[in-house]
Design a protein around this motif. Sequence first.
Motif, PDB file in Angstrom:
ATOM      1  N   ASP A  14       0.815  -1.228   0.000  1.00 26.19           N
ATOM      2  CA  ASP A  14       0.000   0.000   0.000  1.00 26.19           C
ATOM      3  C   ASP A  14       0.843   1.270   0.000  1.00 26.19           C
ATOM      4  O   ASP A  14       0.591   2.214   0.747  1.00 26.19           O
ATOM      5  CB  ASP A  14      -0.970   0.021   1.188  1.00 26.19           C
ATOM      6  CG  ASP A  14      -2.061  -1.006   1.053  1.00 26.19           C
ATOM      7  OD1 ASP A  14      -2.584  -1.163  -0.068  1.00 26.19           O
ATOM      8  OD2 ASP A  14      -2.394  -1.654   2.049  1.00 26.19           O
ATOM      9  N   ASN A  15       1.861   1.312  -0.853  1.00 20.24           N
ATOM     10  CA  ASN A  15       2.695   2.501  -1.002  1.00 20.24           C
ATOM     11  C   ASN A  15       2.479   3.089  -2.391  1.00 20.24           C
ATOM     12  O   ASN A  15       2.397   2.356  -3.373  1.00 20.24           O
ATOM     13  CB  ASN A  15       4.175   2.170  -0.798  1.00 20.24           C
ATOM     14  CG  ASN A  15       4.479   1.871   0.644  1.00 20.24           C
ATOM     15  OD1 ASN A  15       3.941   2.495   1.538  1.00 20.24           O
ATOM     16  ND2 ASN A  15       5.356   0.910   0.883  1.00 20.24           N
ATOM     17  N   ILE A  34       1.796   2.997   3.890  1.00 22.82           N
ATOM     18  CA  ILE A  34       1.735   2.467   5.249  1.00 22.82           C
ATOM     19  C   ILE A  34       3.162   2.241   5.728  1.00 22.82           C
ATOM     20  O   ILE A  34       3.964   1.620   5.043  1.00 22.82           O
ATOM     21  CB  ILE A  34       0.932   1.156   5.305  1.00 22.82           C
ATOM     22  CG1 ILE A  34      -0.535   1.440   4.974  1.00 22.82           C
ATOM     23  CG2 ILE A  34       1.060   0.508   6.677  1.00 22.82           C
ATOM     24  CD1 ILE A  34      -1.411   0.213   4.964  1.00 22.82           C
ATOM     25  N   GLN A  35       3.445   2.753   6.907  1.00 23.11           N
ATOM     26  CA  GLN A  35       4.755   2.564   7.519  1.00 23.11           C
ATOM     27  C   GLN A  35       4.578   1.604   8.688  1.00 23.11           C
ATOM     28  O   GLN A  35       3.673   1.760   9.504  1.00 23.11           O
ATOM     29  CB  GLN A  35       5.297   3.897   8.006  1.00 23.11           C
ATOM     30  CG  GLN A  35       6.698   3.819   8.544  1.00 23.11           C
ATOM     31  CD  GLN A  35       7.209   5.212   8.892  1.00 23.11           C
ATOM     32  OE1 GLN A  35       6.565   5.930   9.643  1.00 23.11           O
ATOM     33  NE2 GLN A  35       8.347   5.571   8.347  1.00 23.11           N
ATOM     34  N   THR A  41       3.071  -2.182  14.794  1.00 20.02           N
ATOM     35  CA  THR A  41       2.219  -1.013  14.605  1.00 20.02           C
ATOM     36  C   THR A  41       2.294  -0.547  13.154  1.00 20.02           C
ATOM     37  O   THR A  41       3.318  -0.719  12.490  1.00 20.02           O
ATOM     38  CB  THR A  41       2.629   0.148  15.526  1.00 20.02           C
ATOM     39  OG1 THR A  41       3.973   0.504  15.244  1.00 20.02           O
ATOM     40  CG2 THR A  41       2.489  -0.242  16.988  1.00 20.02           C
ATOM     41  N   GLU A  42       1.206   0.016  12.685  1.00 17.56           N
ATOM     42  CA  GLU A  42       1.139   0.554  11.327  1.00 17.56           C
ATOM     43  C   GLU A  42       0.554   1.951  11.375  1.00 17.56           C
ATOM     44  O   GLU A  42      -0.269   2.251  12.220  1.00 17.56           O
ATOM     45  CB  GLU A  42       0.213  -0.282  10.443  1.00 17.56           C
ATOM     46  CG  GLU A  42       0.673  -1.633  10.101  1.00 17.56           C
ATOM     47  CD  GLU A  42      -0.290  -2.319   9.142  1.00 17.56           C
ATOM     48  OE1 GLU A  42       0.131  -3.318   8.576  1.00 17.56           O
ATOM     49  OE2 GLU A  42      -1.430  -1.873   8.956  1.00 17.56           O
ATOM     50  N   THR A  62       1.356  12.245   9.168  1.00 20.19           N
ATOM     51  CA  THR A  62       0.540  11.032   9.209  1.00 20.19           C
ATOM     52  C   THR A  62      -0.906  11.382   8.915  1.00 20.19           C
ATOM     53  O   THR A  62      -1.312  12.538   8.990  1.00 20.19           O
ATOM     54  CB  THR A  62       0.628  10.350  10.591  1.00 20.19           C
ATOM     55  OG1 THR A  62       0.140  11.257  11.583  1.00 20.19           O
ATOM     56  CG2 THR A  62       2.038   9.936  10.927  1.00 20.19           C
ATOM     57  N   GLY A  63      -1.682  10.356   8.604  1.00 22.25           N
ATOM     58  CA  GLY A  63      -3.102  10.534   8.338  1.00 22.25           C
ATOM     59  C   GLY A  63      -3.880   9.280   8.699  1.00 22.25           C
ATOM     60  O   GLY A  63      -3.292   8.243   9.016  1.00 22.25           O
ATOM     61  N   LYS A  64      -5.203   9.372   8.620  1.00 22.75           N
ATOM     62  CA  LYS A  64      -6.062   8.236   8.978  1.00 22.75           C
ATOM     63  C   LYS A  64      -6.023   7.132   7.932  1.00 22.75           C
ATOM     64  O   LYS A  64      -6.141   5.965   8.258  1.00 22.75           O
ATOM     65  CB  LYS A  64      -7.516   8.690   9.147  1.00 22.75           C
ATOM     66  CG  LYS A  64      -7.727   9.675  10.282  1.00 22.75           C
ATOM     67  CD  LYS A  64      -9.182  10.076  10.382  1.00 22.75           C
ATOM     68  CE  LYS A  64      -9.493  10.976   9.203  1.00 22.75           C
ATOM     69  NZ  LYS A  64     -10.802  11.593   9.211  1.00 22.75           N
ATOM     70  N   ASP A  65      -5.886   7.522   6.667  1.00 23.35           N
ATOM     71  CA  ASP A  65      -5.914   6.572   5.561  1.00 23.35           C
ATOM     72  C   ASP A  65      -5.291   7.251   4.338  1.00 23.35           C
ATOM     73  O   ASP A  65      -4.795   8.377   4.427  1.00 23.35           O
ATOM     74  CB  ASP A  65      -7.345   6.104   5.270  1.00 23.35           C
ATOM     75  CG  ASP A  65      -8.328   7.250   5.055  1.00 23.35           C
ATOM     76  OD1 ASP A  65      -7.905   8.358   4.623  1.00 23.35           O
ATOM     77  OD2 ASP A  65      -9.524   7.068   5.310  1.00 23.35           O
TER      78      ASP A  65
END
Length: 99
Positions: A14-15, A34-35, A41-42, A62-65
């Motif tokens: 998902d990059n 996604i990190q 943890t993601e 960062t963000g929610k999605d």
Amino acid sequence: MIVSPQVVHPQAQDNYRVILKDDGLELEIGSIGIQHGSGATEAWVWAIDTVIPMREIDAQGTGKDRKDCMKRFQAAWDKFSADPARVTQFLQARRKRHG
């Protein structure tokens, strides 16, 4: 600005690359993905490529999605690109790196 298809790499789940079209040339200006952290943890993260000096707070977050990260990336890019001289410097550095 467009978000390219997923990066194809076994460790990149998902990059996505963020692409800016400039004079017919597609330049990668950042990424969203996604990190994975410690303890399984993601987090969804975004980052503008720092080919020229930028404050970390202005260059990543960062963000929610994915959609939220794109919105945050766009806001950061809009703030950055409000100074045409910085954009020119950024694009010149990206073109140099691109070949």
